[in-house]
Scaffold this motif. Sequence first.
Motif, PDB file in Angstrom:
ATOM      1  N   LEU A   1      11.498   9.539   8.194  1.00 57.05           N
ATOM      2  CA  LEU A   1      11.425  10.618   9.188  1.00 57.05           C
ATOM      3  C   LEU A   1       9.987  11.024   9.457  1.00 57.05           C
ATOM      4  N   PHE A   2       9.149  10.924   8.416  1.00 57.37           N
ATOM      5  CA  PHE A   2       7.767  11.406   8.544  1.00 57.37           C
ATOM      6  C   PHE A   2       6.834  10.368   7.953  1.00 57.37           C
ATOM      7  N   ARG A   3       5.655  10.288   8.466  1.00 56.40           N
ATOM      8  CA  ARG A   3       4.591   9.512   7.850  1.00 56.40           C
ATOM      9  C   ARG A   3       3.370  10.422   7.816  1.00 56.40           C
ATOM     10  N   ILE A   4       3.268  11.188   6.742  1.00 59.22           N
ATOM     11  CA  ILE A   4       2.172  12.143   6.600  1.00 59.22           C
ATOM     12  C   ILE A   4       1.111  11.481   5.728  1.00 59.22           C
ATOM     13  N   ARG A   5      -0.080  11.307   6.261  1.00 65.86           N
ATOM     14  CA  ARG A   5      -1.115  10.531   5.547  1.00 65.86           C
ATOM     15  C   ARG A   5      -1.426  11.116   4.178  1.00 65.86           C
ATOM     16  N   ALA A   6      -1.610  12.446   4.133  1.00 65.91           N
ATOM     17  CA  ALA A   6      -1.956  13.080   2.852  1.00 65.91           C
ATOM     18  C   ALA A   6      -0.841  12.858   1.834  1.00 65.91           C
ATOM     19  N   ASP A   7       0.378  12.913   2.292  1.00 63.96           N
ATOM     20  CA  ASP A   7       1.533  12.711   1.404  1.00 63.96           C
ATOM     21  C   ASP A   7       1.578  11.264   0.899  1.00 63.96           C
ATOM     22  N   LEU A   8       1.319  10.307   1.794  1.00 66.42           N
ATOM     23  CA  LEU A   8       1.332   8.894   1.373  1.00 66.42           C
ATOM     24  C   LEU A   8       0.186   8.599   0.412  1.00 66.42           C
ATOM     25  N   GLN A   9      -0.945   9.280   0.602  1.00 72.41           N
ATOM     26  CA  GLN A   9      -2.062   9.101  -0.340  1.00 72.41           C
ATOM     27  C   GLN A   9      -1.686   9.626  -1.723  1.00 72.41           C
ATOM     28  N   ARG A  10      -0.985  10.754  -1.737  1.00 68.26           N
ATOM     29  CA  ARG A  10      -0.537  11.309  -3.017  1.00 68.26           C
ATOM     30  C   ARG A  10       0.514  10.391  -3.648  1.00 68.26           C
ATOM     31  N   PHE A  11       1.404   9.860  -2.814  1.00 69.30           N
ATOM     32  CA  PHE A  11       2.399   8.886  -3.289  1.00 69.30           C
ATOM     33  C   PHE A  11       1.693   7.718  -3.969  1.00 69.30           C
ATOM     34  N   LYS A  12       0.668   7.215  -3.311  1.00 68.11           N
ATOM     35  CA  LYS A  12      -0.077   6.074  -3.853  1.00 68.11           C
ATOM     36  C   LYS A  12      -0.753   6.453  -5.176  1.00 68.11           C
ATOM     37  N   ALA A  13      -1.374   7.635  -5.211  1.00 74.31           N
ATOM     38  CA  ALA A  13      -2.082   8.069  -6.423  1.00 74.31           C
ATOM     39  C   ALA A  13      -1.107   8.231  -7.598  1.00 74.31           C
ATOM     40  N   LEU A  14       0.067   8.782  -7.330  1.00 72.44           N
ATOM     41  CA  LEU A  14       1.031   9.019  -8.408  1.00 72.44           C
ATOM     42  C   LEU A  14       1.673   7.728  -8.902  1.00 72.44           C
ATOM     43  N   THR A  15       1.892   6.769  -8.000  1.00 71.70           N
ATOM     44  CA  THR A  15       2.681   5.592  -8.381  1.00 71.70           C
ATOM     45  C   THR A  15       1.829   4.391  -8.800  1.00 71.70           C
ATOM     46  N   THR A  16       0.555   4.348  -8.398  1.00 75.16           N
ATOM     47  CA  THR A  16      -0.285   3.187  -8.725  1.00 75.16           C
ATOM     48  C   THR A  16      -0.387   3.009 -10.239  1.00 75.16           C
ATOM     49  N   GLY A  17      -0.224   1.764 -10.660  1.00 72.80           N
ATOM     50  CA  GLY A  17      -0.264   1.448 -12.087  1.00 72.80           C
ATOM     51  C   GLY A  17       1.095   1.576 -12.766  1.00 72.80           C
ATOM     52  N   HIS A  18       2.075   2.038 -12.027  1.00 75.62           N
ATOM     53  CA  HIS A  18       3.421   2.215 -12.594  1.00 75.62           C
ATOM     54  C   HIS A  18       4.413   1.269 -11.913  1.00 75.62           C
ATOM     55  N   THR A  19       5.653   1.348 -12.383  1.00 72.86           N
ATOM     56  CA  THR A  19       6.731   0.580 -11.754  1.00 72.86           C
ATOM     57  C   THR A  19       7.352   1.422 -10.645  1.00 72.86           C
ATOM     58  N   VAL A  20       7.597   0.799  -9.492  1.00 71.85           N
ATOM     59  CA  VAL A  20       8.365   1.464  -8.444  1.00 71.85           C
ATOM     60  C   VAL A  20       9.689   0.723  -8.271  1.00 71.85           C
ATOM     61  N   VAL A  21      10.743   1.501  -8.081  1.00 66.07           N
ATOM     62  CA  VAL A  21      12.098   0.974  -7.989  1.00 66.07           C
ATOM     63  C   VAL A  21      12.642   1.337  -6.619  1.00 66.07           C
ATOM     64  N   MET A  22      13.137   0.352  -5.905  1.00 63.69           N
ATOM     65  CA  MET A  22      13.627   0.643  -4.544  1.00 63.69           C
ATOM     66  C   MET A  22      14.807  -0.244  -4.192  1.00 63.69           C
ATOM     67  N   GLY A  23      15.479   0.139  -3.126  1.00 59.81           N
ATOM     68  CA  GLY A  23      16.527  -0.695  -2.571  1.00 59.81           C
ATOM     69  C   GLY A  23      15.943  -1.694  -1.586  1.00 59.81           C
ATOM     70  N   ARG A  24      16.743  -2.704  -1.278  1.00 64.81           N
ATOM     71  CA  ARG A  24      16.288  -3.768  -0.382  1.00 64.81           C
ATOM     72  C   ARG A  24      15.909  -3.231   1.008  1.00 64.81           C
ATOM     73  N   LYS A  25      16.659  -2.248   1.498  1.00 59.61           N
ATOM     74  CA  LYS A  25      16.340  -1.727   2.835  1.00 59.61           C
ATOM     75  C   LYS A  25      14.997  -0.990   2.831  1.00 59.61           C
ATOM     76  N   THR A  26      14.709  -0.292   1.730  1.00 56.00           N
ATOM     77  CA  THR A  26      13.409   0.393   1.637  1.00 56.00           C
ATOM     78  C   THR A  26      12.282  -0.626   1.594  1.00 56.00           C
ATOM     79  N   LEU A  27      12.469  -1.704   0.832  1.00 57.05           N
ATOM     80  CA  LEU A  27      11.448  -2.767   0.801  1.00 57.05           C
ATOM     81  C   LEU A  27      11.109  -3.215   2.221  1.00 57.05           C
ATOM     82  N   GLU A  28      12.142  -3.368   3.046  1.00 58.84           N
ATOM     83  CA  GLU A  28      11.915  -3.861   4.409  1.00 58.84           C
ATOM     84  C   GLU A  28      11.109  -2.883   5.259  1.00 58.84           C
ATOM     85  N   THR A  29      11.080  -1.587   4.870  1.00 50.53           N
ATOM     86  CA  THR A  29      10.311  -0.611   5.655  1.00 50.53           C
ATOM     87  C   THR A  29       8.868  -0.484   5.163  1.00 50.53           C
TER      88      THR A  29
END
Length: 158
Positions: free
Chosen positions: A20-48
Amino acid sequence: MQAIVAVSQSWGIGRDGQLLFRIRADLQRFKALTTGHTVVMGRKTLETLPGGRGLPDRRNLVLTRQESLTPDRAETVHSPEELLALADSDAFVIGGQEVYTRLLPYCTRVYVTKVFADVPADAFFPNLDKDPHWQIVSVGKPQEEAGLRFQYVEYRRV
Ligand code: FOL
């Protein structure tokens, strides 16, 4: 495990297979929190995701029922049991609706970006404000980007 998600006022997360949203600051925080860790997703999310492949500098685990799927930069698993055997306790569940719903029982923490907008959605995250098992443990300052107001809220299972 923990989950990370951006939601609308009605806990919507997507529409027609897109965020629904692509907020740059939010995606940067997403990247900072998840980098170096495992991310788990569904196949449809992978495609996005950008390029339809796993996110860089993270171990990407993708839940799919397709035995033949061999995505770039990602490993596939075919059941929540197989996933739980591979994912460490600080893995992040990154969506979408089906995977959030399936794996929320295994999560003890959720990083929610609440966007103060009500936009039509056809995919949702379970409303944690209505679930007594979840408690807000931290609330960030309201922020604004490109006319969208949002706030980081952290929940813990109690
Ligand atoms: N959680 C939150 N808080 N916001 C989101 O937008 C979000 N999105 C997903 C899952 N949890 C979320 C799933 N969708 C990227 C794109 C879509 C996506 C998740 C991640 C992405 O491009 N990530 C890059 C960020 C690059 C940048 O800074 O723009 C990455 O490397 O993480």
